[in-house]
Design a protein around this motif. Structure first.
Motif, PDB file in Angstrom:
ATOM      1  N   SER A 104       3.767  -2.664   4.642  1.00 25.46           N
ATOM      2  CA  SER A 104       3.787  -2.105   3.795  1.00 25.46           C
ATOM      3  C   SER A 104       5.320  -1.382   4.165  1.00 25.46           C
ATOM      4  CB  SER A 104       3.293  -1.273   3.593  1.00 25.46           C
ATOM      5  OG  SER A 104       3.017   0.238   3.643  1.00 25.46           O
ATOM      6  N   GLN A 105       6.996  -0.721   3.041  1.00 21.99           N
ATOM      7  CA  GLN A 105       7.732   0.428   3.630  1.00 21.99           C
ATOM      8  C   GLN A 105       6.665   1.752   3.585  1.00 21.99           C
ATOM      9  OE1 GLN A 105       9.995  -0.605  -0.205  1.00 21.99           O
ATOM     10  NE2 GLN A 105       9.944  -2.573   0.268  1.00 21.99           N
ATOM     11  N   SER A 106       5.843   1.774   3.063  1.00 16.04           N
ATOM     12  CA  SER A 106       5.466   2.988   3.433  1.00 16.04           C
ATOM     13  C   SER A 106       4.648   3.149   4.835  1.00 16.04           C
ATOM     14  CB  SER A 106       3.893   3.653   2.263  1.00 16.04           C
ATOM     15  OG  SER A 106       3.247   3.059   2.084  1.00 16.04           O
ATOM     16  N   GLU A 107       4.107   2.631   5.286  1.00 11.69           N
ATOM     17  CA  GLU A 107       3.814   2.400   6.996  1.00 11.69           C
ATOM     18  C   GLU A 107       4.743   2.384   7.008  1.00 11.69           C
ATOM     19  OE1 GLU A 107       0.699  -0.785   4.807  1.00 11.69           O
ATOM     20  OE2 GLU A 107      -0.839   0.191   6.280  1.00 11.69           O
ATOM     21  N   ALA A 108       5.886   1.621   7.161  1.00  8.13           N
ATOM     22  CA  ALA A 108       6.990   0.886   8.131  1.00  8.13           C
ATOM     23  C   ALA A 108       7.715   3.242   8.690  1.00  8.13           C
ATOM     24  CB  ALA A 108       7.254  -0.393   7.447  1.00  8.13           C
ATOM     25  N   LEU A 109       7.374   3.303   7.491  1.00 11.15           N
ATOM     26  CA  LEU A 109       7.962   4.446   7.665  1.00 11.15           C
ATOM     27  C   LEU A 109       7.345   5.611   8.559  1.00 11.15           C
ATOM     28  CD1 LEU A 109      10.187   6.348   6.980  1.00 11.15           C
ATOM     29  CD2 LEU A 109       9.731   6.628   4.551  1.00 11.15           C
ATOM     30  N   ALA A 110       5.592   5.508   8.146  1.00 11.93           N
ATOM     31  CA  ALA A 110       5.549   6.451   8.814  1.00 11.93           C
ATOM     32  C   ALA A 110       5.044   5.805  10.278  1.00 11.93           C
ATOM     33  CB  ALA A 110       3.657   6.199   8.271  1.00 11.93           C
ATOM     34  N   GLN A 111       5.537   5.117  10.847  1.00 16.03           N
ATOM     35  CA  GLN A 111       5.582   4.289  11.757  1.00 16.03           C
ATOM     36  C   GLN A 111       6.394   4.901  12.934  1.00 16.03           C
ATOM     37  OE1 GLN A 111       5.156   0.348  12.631  1.00 16.03           O
ATOM     38  NE2 GLN A 111       2.517   0.520  12.010  1.00 16.03           N
ATOM     39  N   LYS A 112       7.985   5.493  11.811  1.00 13.89           N
ATOM     40  CA  LYS A 112       8.683   6.115  12.193  1.00 13.89           C
ATOM     41  C   LYS A 112       9.299   7.927  12.334  1.00 13.89           C
ATOM     42  CE  LYS A 112      11.884   2.716  12.675  1.00 13.89           C
ATOM     43  NZ  LYS A 112      12.516   2.685  14.216  1.00 13.89           N
ATOM     44  N   LEU A 113       8.295   7.864  11.205  1.00 18.36           N
ATOM     45  CA  LEU A 113       8.130   9.697  11.756  1.00 18.36           C
ATOM     46  C   LEU A 113       6.524  10.221  11.472  1.00 18.36           C
ATOM     47  CD1 LEU A 113       9.913   9.756   7.706  1.00 18.36           C
ATOM     48  CD2 LEU A 113      10.801  10.406  10.199  1.00 18.36           C
ATOM     49  N   PRO A 114       5.748   9.937  12.788  1.00 17.16           N
ATOM     50  CA  PRO A 114       4.883  10.068  12.476  1.00 17.16           C
ATOM     51  C   PRO A 114       4.085  11.756  12.700  1.00 17.16           C
ATOM     52  CG  PRO A 114       5.506   9.652  15.051  1.00 17.16           C
ATOM     53  CD  PRO A 114       7.061   9.544  13.797  1.00 17.16           C
ATOM     54  N   ASP A 170      -2.726   8.121  -9.261  1.00 19.54           N
ATOM     55  CA  ASP A 170      -2.876   8.171  -8.378  1.00 19.54           C
ATOM     56  C   ASP A 170      -3.471   6.686  -7.476  1.00 19.54           C
ATOM     57  OD1 ASP A 170      -3.478   8.646  -5.444  1.00 19.54           O
ATOM     58  OD2 ASP A 170      -4.343  10.093  -6.272  1.00 19.54           O
ATOM     59  N   VAL A 171      -2.601   6.173  -6.433  1.00 20.39           N
ATOM     60  CA  VAL A 171      -2.682   4.667  -6.347  1.00 20.39           C
ATOM     61  C   VAL A 171      -4.064   4.823  -5.231  1.00 20.39           C
ATOM     62  CG1 VAL A 171      -2.073   2.492  -5.444  1.00 20.39           C
ATOM     63  CG2 VAL A 171      -0.784   3.781  -7.500  1.00 20.39           C
ATOM     64  N   GLY A 172      -3.677   6.105  -4.881  1.00 18.70           N
ATOM     65  CA  GLY A 172      -5.181   5.613  -3.154  1.00 18.70           C
ATOM     66  C   GLY A 172      -4.321   6.466  -2.436  1.00 18.70           C
ATOM     67  N   SER A 173      -4.851   5.675  -1.142  1.00 18.46           N
ATOM     68  CA  SER A 173      -3.474   6.083   0.583  1.00 18.46           C
ATOM     69  C   SER A 173      -2.432   5.553   0.892  1.00 18.46           C
ATOM     70  CB  SER A 173      -5.139   5.199   1.502  1.00 18.46           C
ATOM     71  OG  SER A 173      -4.620   3.753   1.166  1.00 18.46           O
ATOM     72  N   LEU A 174      -2.098   6.032   1.503  1.00 17.99           N
ATOM     73  CA  LEU A 174       0.086   5.211   1.706  1.00 17.99           C
ATOM     74  C   LEU A 174       0.089   3.858   2.220  1.00 17.99           C
ATOM     75  CD1 LEU A 174       2.013   6.386   2.334  1.00 17.99           C
ATOM     76  CD2 LEU A 174       2.335   6.642   4.948  1.00 17.99           C
ATOM     77  N   ALA A 175      -1.124   3.197   2.224  1.00 17.26           N
ATOM     78  CA  ALA A 175      -1.027   1.814   2.746  1.00 17.26           C
ATOM     79  C   ALA A 175      -1.212   0.728   0.896  1.00 17.26           C
ATOM     80  CB  ALA A 175      -2.031   1.089   3.742  1.00 17.26           C
ATOM     81  N   ASN A 176      -1.441   1.741   0.636  1.00 17.44           N
ATOM     82  CA  ASN A 176      -1.626   1.092  -0.949  1.00 17.44           C
ATOM     83  C   ASN A 176      -0.161   0.982  -1.026  1.00 17.44           C
ATOM     84  OD1 ASN A 176      -4.408   0.582  -0.699  1.00 17.44           O
ATOM     85  ND2 ASN A 176      -4.785   2.353  -2.506  1.00 17.44           N
ATOM     86  N   GLY A 177       0.295   1.951  -0.916  1.00 15.34           N
ATOM     87  CA  GLY A 177       2.384   1.873  -1.538  1.00 15.34           C
ATOM     88  C   GLY A 177       2.630   0.475  -1.556  1.00 15.34           C
ATOM     89  N   HIS A 178       1.603  -0.226  -1.076  1.00 16.99           N
ATOM     90  CA  HIS A 178       2.558  -1.673  -1.333  1.00 16.99           C
ATOM     91  C   HIS A 178       2.087  -2.157  -2.751  1.00 16.99           C
ATOM     92  CE1 HIS A 178      -1.191  -4.351  -1.736  1.00 16.99           C
ATOM     93  NE2 HIS A 178      -1.483  -3.442  -1.171  1.00 16.99           N
TER      94      HIS A 178
END
Ligand SMILES: NC(=O)c1ccc[n+]([C@@H]2O[C@H](COP(=O)([O-])OP(=O)(O)OC[C@H]3O[C@@H](n4cnc5c(N)ncnc54)[C@H](OP(=O)(O)O)[C@@H]3O)[C@@H](O)[C@H]2O)c1
Length: 205
Positions: A104-114, A170-178
């Motif tokens: 997901s886009q949110s997880e890709a961003l999380a990898q950039k901003l750990p 609330d959709v849950g975890s960041l991974a659920n951002g997809h």
């Protein structure tokens, strides 16, 4: 709360105004801060403007509302230890090729901003709805989905969604951002709380 805004356009400008109206201290930013004087005047005495670096240093919580390619180039060091609300969407036609090596886009961003706490929110709502609320033209019930892994940060973002005159879901975890990134079933919908909850239950089945 001290709120920094990276990208003071349609989304950042309207949300910053709403949060300033709610009593928060808002620091708008731009690559050309001198262009923001009209926005700061409109937002009132709780608002100021400067560079993105200054906004990040000032703020407890930051909203980014810039093209996704620019989001993926934000400084991990500058944002370390901060909470970032991510509102951008990835449109390859606008953003060019961006490596999204995550589901997901949110997880890709999380990898950039750990070292940054991310909450995905506001990306699925139309800027004109935010602008209408900032102008006091409507308070119609409309749901905004949000997702993240840090409960405290999510509570804060839910409050900021309410202060922007929307209903947080609330959709849950960041991974659920997809579920609500652009192109997904929960993206760009004007739903009441009930409609949003029903749609969310359906996609999670
Ligand atoms: N419009 C909508 O309805 C909507 C809804 C949900 C989500 N979004 C997403 O939210 C983001 C912002 O949308 P928007 O409609 O608010 O766009 P916008 O009005 O064009 O504002 C974006 C701001 O980003 C800054 N910016 C542009 N290119 C940049 C770069 N390379 N590096 C750093 N800053 C840059 C610009 O500010 P300066 O030139 O002043 O630096 C601009 O004011 C996008 O990712 C969009 O897909 C939009």
């Amino acid at each position: 709360m001290r709120i920094g805004i990276i990208g003071s356009g349609n989304i950042g400008g309207a949300l910053g105004r709403l949060w300033a109206q709610a009593g928060h201290e808002v620091f708008f930013s731009s690559r050309n801060p001198e262009t923001l004087s009209e926005l700061v005047e409109k937002a009132g005495s709780n608002a100021q403007a400067g560079t993105a670096e200054d906004a990040i240093a000032f703020a407890d919580i930051i909203l980014e509302a810039i093209p996704f390619a620019a989001t993926m180039s934000l400084s991990a060091d500058a944002l370390a230890g901060k909470t970032l609300i991510t509102a951008s969407n990835y449109y390859p036609k606008r953003d060019g090729d961006v490596e999204v090596s995550a589901p997901s886009q949110s997880e890709a961003l999380a990898q950039k901003l750990p070292k940054t706490t991310l909450v995905k929110a506001f990306n699925m709502m139309f800027a004109d709805e935010m602008e209408a609320r900032a102008n006091g033209q409507t308070e119609d019930e409309l749901a905004i989905f949000y997702a993240g892994d840090n409960p405290e940060a999510k509570t804060t973002v839910a409050q900021l969604i309410k202060e922007a005159k929307f209903v947080p879901i609330d959709v849950g975890s960041l991974a659920n951002g997809h579920y609500f990134q652009n192109g997904a079933p929960l993206y760009a919908e004007r739903w009441s709380k009930k409609e949003a909850q029903e749609a969310l239950a359906q996609v999670k089945e």
